[in-house]
Design a protein around this motif. Structure first.
Motif, short mmCIF file in Angstrom:
data_model
loop_
_atom_site.label_atom_id
_atom_site.label_comp_id
_atom_site.label_asym_id
_atom_site.label_seq_id
_atom_site.Cartn_x
_atom_site.Cartn_y
_atom_site.Cartn_z
N ASP A 275 0.84 -1.20 0.00
CA ASP A 275 0.00 0.00 0.00
C ASP A 275 0.88 1.26 0.00
O ASP A 275 0.63 2.21 -0.74
CB ASP A 275 -0.91 -0.02 1.24
CG ASP A 275 -1.98 1.06 1.16
OD1 ASP A 275 -2.53 1.26 0.06
OD2 ASP A 275 -2.26 1.71 2.19
N PHE A 278 2.25 1.62 -3.46
CA PHE A 278 1.21 2.10 -4.38
C PHE A 278 1.02 3.62 -4.21
O PHE A 278 0.94 4.36 -5.18
CB PHE A 278 -0.13 1.38 -4.11
CG PHE A 278 -0.26 0.04 -4.82
CD1 PHE A 278 0.85 -0.63 -5.32
CD2 PHE A 278 -1.51 -0.55 -4.99
CE1 PHE A 278 0.72 -1.85 -5.97
CE2 PHE A 278 -1.66 -1.77 -5.64
CZ PHE A 278 -0.54 -2.43 -6.13
N ARG A 279 0.95 4.07 -2.95
CA ARG A 279 0.71 5.50 -2.71
C ARG A 279 1.86 6.36 -3.23
O ARG A 279 1.65 7.41 -3.85
CB ARG A 279 0.50 5.77 -1.22
CG ARG A 279 -0.86 5.32 -0.76
CD ARG A 279 -0.94 5.34 0.77
NE ARG A 279 -2.04 4.50 1.21
CZ ARG A 279 -3.30 4.92 1.29
NH1 ARG A 279 -3.59 6.15 0.99
NH2 ARG A 279 -4.25 4.08 1.67
N GLU A 282 1.68 6.40 -6.96
CA GLU A 282 0.53 7.21 -7.41
C GLU A 282 0.86 8.70 -7.28
O GLU A 282 0.54 9.50 -8.17
CB GLU A 282 -0.72 6.86 -6.62
CG GLU A 282 -1.33 5.53 -7.07
CD GLU A 282 -2.55 5.15 -6.21
OE1 GLU A 282 -3.59 4.83 -6.81
OE2 GLU A 282 -2.45 5.17 -4.97
N VAL A 288 -2.49 2.58 -10.66
CA VAL A 288 -2.55 1.16 -10.29
C VAL A 288 -3.28 0.43 -11.41
O VAL A 288 -4.41 0.77 -11.74
CB VAL A 288 -3.28 0.98 -8.95
CG1 VAL A 288 -3.52 -0.50 -8.66
CG2 VAL A 288 -2.50 1.63 -7.82
N GLY A 374 -8.75 -5.41 -10.30
CA GLY A 374 -9.40 -4.49 -9.38
C GLY A 374 -10.75 -4.02 -9.89
O GLY A 374 -11.44 -3.24 -9.25
N SER A 416 -12.15 -2.43 -3.45
CA SER A 416 -11.55 -1.35 -2.68
C SER A 416 -10.05 -1.62 -2.62
O SER A 416 -9.59 -2.72 -2.97
CB SER A 416 -12.12 -1.34 -1.25
OG SER A 416 -11.78 -2.58 -0.63
N ARG A 417 -9.27 -0.65 -2.15
CA ARG A 417 -7.83 -0.88 -2.03
C ARG A 417 -7.55 -2.06 -1.09
O ARG A 417 -6.71 -2.91 -1.36
CB ARG A 417 -7.15 0.41 -1.54
CG ARG A 417 -5.64 0.32 -1.33
CD ARG A 417 -4.86 -0.05 -2.58
NE ARG A 417 -5.11 0.74 -3.76
CZ ARG A 417 -4.47 1.89 -4.09
NH1 ARG A 417 -3.53 2.36 -3.31
NH2 ARG A 417 -4.76 2.54 -5.20
N GLU A 418 -8.32 -2.13 0.00
CA GLU A 418 -8.15 -3.26 0.94
C GLU A 418 -8.44 -4.60 0.26
O GLU A 418 -7.79 -5.61 0.52
CB GLU A 418 -9.06 -3.08 2.16
CG GLU A 418 -8.42 -2.33 3.32
CD GLU A 418 -7.10 -2.95 3.75
OE1 GLU A 418 -7.08 -4.17 4.02
OE2 GLU A 418 -6.09 -2.21 3.82
N LEU A 420 -8.22 -5.15 -3.05
CA LEU A 420 -7.20 -5.39 -4.08
C LEU A 420 -5.92 -5.98 -3.47
O LEU A 420 -5.31 -6.88 -4.02
CB LEU A 420 -6.89 -4.08 -4.80
CG LEU A 420 -6.03 -4.19 -6.05
CD1 LEU A 420 -6.73 -4.99 -7.14
CD2 LEU A 420 -5.67 -2.79 -6.60
N LEU A 421 -5.55 -5.47 -2.29
CA LEU A 421 -4.29 -5.91 -1.68
C LEU A 421 -4.34 -7.36 -1.21
O LEU A 421 -3.31 -7.95 -0.93
CB LEU A 421 -3.92 -4.99 -0.51
CG LEU A 421 -3.53 -3.56 -0.90
CD1 LEU A 421 -3.44 -2.67 0.34
CD2 LEU A 421 -2.20 -3.54 -1.65
#
Ligand code: SAM
Length: 441
Positions: A275, A278-279, A282, A288, A374, A416-418, A420-421
């Motif tokens: 995460d 990714f941030r 980004e 992503v 995603g 969601s990001r959660e 996807l991870l």
């Protein structure tokens, strides 16, 4: 419906996490090999409207990484390599004779391993000449070539470019030399910087770099430094995996023999590290593009191979232990060196196990693989399969929605990001019940 969140909240355990196919490899079997051969002489329901790809497995490496689960050899000499390459070109030429492949050309080609860049320029040129006697890839939209940075020289990169490579993928994994050493990587960071510089000078359309979050010895600080170093490279795309520990890795074997704690960060730590990466990417303008990848939109950040395979393309996998998918049938080659060479010496395709997937399984395969992007587009499935996936998979979607991992808005389904991870751990809810708990490989 009970959600089978494999390992996801817990310590890293020995076992596979990554979902690469459906139904799982462990249920493919020798009795179905005739179905694979038959498929190769047919056109399948979608005929040649689906793209065709070629995967070439180059199973040599300078050293074996302690976390590697692929079929690779570190003890072969130049003569062995030549023998293998002859067999590999023979295998690819046998495919050119199958009725289902007549007149088709490759839309994408992938040199994977092992370490394709282990080959010398001469070996590579000979392999390509032999394959091109039967096949053309001049119209391929993408030719990917995987490299271990320490095997590269500028002249070798020039050969790699000359054979048509559009996308060079560098297995960097981490920038900390101590971590690279502990994990058995053959290269150190200075070789990475040197190789990257040469690759830019030679001028590939796309340069991708591979990283792994949670290698042995990784810490928050070291991971952050690796992400910063990777950002500074300004690659066209980045692939980031969470370290997994399949059974056939050196680390798993050591644990089995001498016990002790698993020397890999737990899953929630690895997710937090990805995460963070990714941030940071980004913030630097990357987007992503799947659970494992980011691309710079301005550059040629494409994943033709991934997108084609995840949308049901035909793919011929040549080489020891390689996987293929053709006209709805999955199959895999024999995974022993001698066996592979002998089969080709006899002029036979070296297929060991197969599975003709049902229409329902082909649909599920695309749902689970595309979820790794995603996002899913219900209209794509309506047009391609004539089904309403939101209805069909309502229980699975509902359980993921309840937990906040997915949101459905009309035809648009988004993780969601959660979600996807941890996507690989969520996918078994879409599997047929008998496959939810089976060992994956
Ligand atoms: C087939 S490997 C080839 C890499 C290439 N031979 C090299 O040495 O750079 C492709 C990628 O899979 C990833 N990978 C391999 N083993 C892994 C593991 N146990 N867990 C997570 N990712 C892994 C690594 O990022 C690696 O670069």
């Amino acid at each position: 419906m009970e959600l089978d969140v494999l390992h996801s909240e817990s310590a890293t355990e020995v076992g596979s996490y990554f979902v690469a196919n459906y139904p799982p490899f462990s249920v493919w079997s020798p009795e179905h090999v005739p179905s694979a051969l038959k498929a190769l002489d047919s056109h399948g329901p979608e005929g040649d409207t689906v793209p065709l790809g070629l995967y070439l497995h180059i199973p040599f490496c300078r050293t074996r990484c302690k976390f590697c689960y692929f079929r690779v050899y570190t003890d072969k000499n130049a003569r062995d390599v030549d023998v293998y390459l002859d067999a590999l070109s023979q295998e690819v030429s046998l495919y050119a004779l199958r009725r289902g492949l007549l007149g088709r050309t490759f839309d994408f080609v992938y040199f994977g391993g092992g370490t394709p860049s282990f080959l010398s320029s001469d070996q590579l040129e000979r392999l390509i000449d032999a394959i091109r006697a039967h096949w053309s890839w001049d119209r391929a939209r993408e030719v990917t070539f995987e490299c271990e940075p320490g095997t590269l020289k500028k002249s070798k990169l020039e050969t790699i470019k000359a054979i048509g490579t559009t996308r060079l993928s560098l297995g960097i994994e981490h920038f900390d030399d101590e971590i690279l050493e502990i994990n058995g990587r053959a290269h150190k960071s200075p070789e990475v910087f040197r190789a990257y510089e040469w690759a830019r000078e030679v001028g590939f359309e796309q340069i991708n770099i591979d990283l792994i979050a949670g290698m042995m010895g990784d810490t928050e600080g070291k991971w952050r430094a690796t992400v910063a170093a990777a950002l500074a490279m300004d690659a066209d795309s980045v692939t980031i995996y969470q370290m997994e520990l399949p059974h056939n890795t050196l680390i798993a074997r050591q644990l089995k023999e001498s016990g002790g704690a698993v020397p890999i960060a737990d899953w929630s730590t690895k997710r937090a590290w990805v995460d963070h990466a990714f941030r940071r990417f980004e913030d630097a303008g990357y987007v992503v593009s799947s659970a494992y990848t980011l691309v710079k939109p301005s550059a040629n950040g494409r994943f033709v191979y991934r997108d084609a395979v995840w949308h049901g393309a035909d793919m011929i996998g040549a080489g020891v232990a390689s996987f293929s998918h053709f006209a709805g049938v999955h199959f895999q080659n024999v995974d022993e060196w001698d066996d592979y060479l002998q089969r080709l010496d006899r002029g036979e395709l070296p297929i060991a196990r197969a599975l003709p997937a049902t229409d329902g399984q082909l649909l599920t395969r695309q749902v689970v693989l595309q979820l790794k992007l995603g996002r899913l587009d219900a209209d794509y499935f309506r047009r391609r399969f004539g089904v309403e996936i939101v209805q069909m998979f309502r229980e699975g979607f509902a359980s993921l929605e309840e937990q906040g991992y997915i949101a459905i808005d009309g035809d648009r389904i988004r993780l969601s990001r959660e979600g996807l991870l941890r996507v690989d751990a969520l996918l078994p809810v879409f599997f047929e019940p008998q496959f939810r708990k089976v060992r994956y490989t």
